[in-house]
Design an enzyme around this catalytic site. Structure first.
Site: not given
Ligand code: AMP
Length: 209
Positions: A13, A88, A127, A155, A166
């Site tokens: 993404k 999400r 990554r 990360r 996740r």
């Molecule tokens: P990402 O960078 O999109 O993979 O997000 C990393 C982490 O941030 C996720 O595993 C969640 O812990 C948190 N997170 C990001 N976006 C959301 C969302 N829309 N709702 C809840 N938690 C989120």
């Protein structure tokens, strides 16, 4: 263009969003990036989000919804935006829908990047991100140039344990938003396996159809 990118962790993404926003000239709003920035700054929101994020769990809806609705109400989003990582959950999708209806606007497209579960762990764990340019590399599939290696960031949630959680959360919490957008007739499914350039072409073609 008001659009959303949906997909499991490691689907690509972030990589695709940064390419598409160049084409469509819209702001890239990544809920994950916003939360990581809040954690780094040590804000109240960041402190609250940190524990959930480290464990690969979702940050509570009320925290994320407020953060994103505030962001999309900013003037640079008036003509469009690309949401990456939000919504999400179904309550997040419904909150976004209600806020957009109130503002008299609607979503143009929701792109679902599909990648089989067995590929996700290797994709996410390999990554690395360049904090200076924002470029996302993969140690095996898109190796970084030698001069940037020392500054790359791995990360905290790109570990086998957190990625497993996740992916589970994706299936239990995020997948249910797919029928919500399918009913609205704006869902576009794209095969996320293959070369990133090829996937960008698939998304662009899906958006034009
Ligand atoms: P990402 O960078 O999109 O993979 O997000 C990393 C982490 O941030 C996720 O595993 C969640 O812990 C948190 N997170 C990001 N976006 C959301 C969302 N829309 N709702 C809840 N938690 C989120």
């Amino acid at each position: 263009m008001r659009m959303i990118l949906v997909g499991p962790p490691g689907a690509g993404k972030g990589t695709q969003a940064s390419r598409l926003v160049e084409t469509y000239k819209i702001p890239h709003i990544s809920s994950g990036d916003m939360l990581r920035a809040a954690v780094k700054e040590g804000t109240k929101l960041g402190i609250e989000a940190d524990t959930f994020m480290k464990a690969g769990k979702l940050v509570p809806d009320d925290v994320v919804i407020g953060m994103i609705l505030e962001r999309v109400a900013k003037p640079d989003c008036a003509k469009g935006f690309m949401l990456d990582g939000f919504p999400r959950t179904r309550p997040q999708a419904q909150a976004l829908d209600a806020a957009m209806a109130k503002a008299g606007v609607s979503l143009d497209a929701v792109v679902l990047i599909e990648v089989p579960d067995q590929l996700l762990e290797e994709r996410a764990c390999g990554r690395r991100t360049d904090p200076e340019t924002g470029v996302i590399y993969h140690l095996k599939y898109n190796p970084p140039p030698a001069d940037v290696v020392a500054r790359l960031v791995h990360r905290k949630d790109d570990t086998t344990e957190a990625v497993t959680t996740r992916v589970q959360k994706y299936h239990s919490e995020t997948a249910p938003i797919v029928p919500f957008y399918m009913e609205k007739g704006i869902l576009r499914r794209v095969d996320g396996v293959g070369d990133p350039d090829e996937i960008t072409k698939r998304i662009t073609a899906a958006l034009a159809s």
